[in-house]
Design an enzyme around this catalytic site. Structure first.
Site, PDB file in Angstrom:
ATOM      1  N   ARG A  83       0.836  -1.201   0.000  1.00  0.00           N
ATOM      2  CA  ARG A  83       0.000   0.000   0.000  1.00  0.00           C
ATOM      3  C   ARG A  83       0.873   1.254   0.000  1.00  0.00           C
ATOM      4  NH1 ARG A  83      -4.404   0.251   4.609  1.00  0.00           N
ATOM      5  NH2 ARG A  83      -2.618   0.847   5.878  1.00  0.00           N
ATOM      6  N   LYS A 185      -2.452   6.737   1.371  1.00  0.00           N
ATOM      7  CA  LYS A 185      -2.308   7.134   2.778  1.00  0.00           C
ATOM      8  C   LYS A 185      -1.335   8.309   2.830  1.00  0.00           C
ATOM      9  CE  LYS A 185      -2.625   4.569   7.124  1.00  0.00           C
ATOM     10  NZ  LYS A 185      -4.071   4.479   7.362  1.00  0.00           N
ATOM     11  N   GLU A 221     -16.230   6.468   4.350  1.00  0.00           N
ATOM     12  CA  GLU A 221     -15.302   6.157   5.438  1.00  0.00           C
ATOM     13  C   GLU A 221     -15.874   6.625   6.765  1.00  0.00           C
ATOM     14  OE1 GLU A 221     -11.730   5.156   5.469  1.00  0.00           O
ATOM     15  OE2 GLU A 221     -11.034   5.690   3.480  1.00  0.00           O
TER      16      GLU A 221
END
Ligand SMILES: *Cc1c(COP(=O)(O)O)cnc(C)c1O
Length: 341
Positions: A83, A185, A221
């Site tokens: 990720r 992220k 989210e």
């Protein structure tokens, strides 16, 4: 390492504590150096670093768990490494290789072994890998140099008195744009979430829920965690969208729901107008594993799922199974566990 630290493990929160060693590797002239463990927890970087001005930086979060036999293990660190590579590609930073990422995490855990909380306390050693753009630069362009680092902090159990549901409210803010950086992220996503969080807390909620930025009709989210709902038909439902951060906890729960609990797992839209289709709901991420959602407030109307005070049975089973795997009490699917010692 026989050194002991005197900490009240069960009372630890999620706060910075300086541990002994962190790993640092520097990228210069097109390559990463060999990397090393260092004791200094301060970074000295150019005032013109892209990470300071243009948000060119990303991070990860994962934990080291103490097992019953005194061992220490990491949970799916390869997924965090991959990720991070995706995050790097999105904001034009050099990839840090998967095997080196895992090795750096293992080195940091071993060097801070006396900070790994004992089995059974619910506390863990949280690892924070990050990459920042550094070096002298003025215009909006990728940095000439980068730093990859991993530090470790012992953190307490998320729920001190045992897992309990909390309430959320739908935010009027967006955390990401439809084709923006929501799936990476990167720090910029989080600066923008601080005010939304603050406003939700002021109104008495644990955090806010973000709807899809294009239509504001579907759940995306829950704060900095992914959403899932359970239906009365034994289904585990979770939204799919290119602006959601792909939670490793979520994908792990999907696997557990399907293979351990024999549920139907479906990724599809979770419309806010139809959330009463769920008999249980939760938020998931590394920090809390699962935060059961008691109810969701939308424009002044509260939809309660299982209960505002009790955890639903499916949520509890998902939570217990995943925690069991992470701390070595339940057999893990192949490749999920990396032994540190
Ligand atoms: C990190 C993060 C998550 C959770 O991901 P995990 O891999 O499960 O820890 C979910 N949403 C956002 C926005 C995140 O930053």
């Amino acid at each position: 390492m026989s050194k002991k630290v005197d900490l009240d493990w069960g009372a630890l929160g999620f706060s910075y504590i300086k541990t002994d060693f962190r790993y640092i590797s520097r990228y210069k002239d097109g390559k990463w150096d060999d990397g090393q463990l260092v004791e200094d927890n301060n970074l000295t970087i150019s005032e013109a670093s892209t990470s300071l001005h243009y948000g060119q930086q990303c991070f990860e979060g994962l934990k080291a768990y103490r097992t019953k036999d005194g061992g220490i293990q990491l949970f799916r660190p390869d997924q965090n490494a991959k990720r991070m590579i995706d995050s790097c590609n999105r904001i034009m930073m050099p990839e840090f290789p998967v095997d080196r990422f895992i090795d750096a995490c293992v080195q940091v855990v071993k060097a801070n072994e006396h900070f790994v909380p004992p089995y059974g306390t619910g506390a863990t050693l949280y690892l924070r890998p990050f990459i920042i753009g550094v070096g002298d630069n003025l215009g909006v362009k990728p940095a000439p140099e980068f730093i990859f680092s991993v530090f470790a902090v012992p953190v307490g159990p998320y729920f001190k008195g045992g897992m309990a549901p909390v309430n959320f409210t739908i935010s009027e803010f967006d955390r990401a744009a439809p084709y923006g950086t929501g799936a990476a992220k990167v720090g910029g996503n989080y600066a923008g979430s601080l005010l939304a969080h603050e406003k939700a807390v002021e109104r008495g909620f644990a955090d806010c829920i973000y709807l899809d930025p294009a239509t504001h009709t579907k759940i995306e989210e829950v704060g900095a965690a992914n959403f899932f709902g359970i239906t009365k038909n034994n289904e585990f439902i979770t939204p799919k969208s290119p602006s959601i951060l792909p939670s490793i906890t979520k994908y792990s729960l999907m696997h557990i729901a399907e293979n351990y609990l024999k549920m139907n797992v479906i990724e599809r839209d979770c419309e806010i107008a139809k959330i009463d289709e769920f008999i249980e709901a939760g938020a998931c991420g590394t920090a809390a594993v699962i935060t059961p959602i008691g109810g969701i407030d939308y424009k002044g109307n509260m939809t309660v799922f299982h209960s505002e005070t009790e955890v639903g049975p499916v949520t509890k089973k998902l939570y217990d199974t995943l925690c069991g795997i992470q701390s070595g009490d339940v057999e893990a699917p192949e490749g999920w566990i990396v032994k540190v010692q």
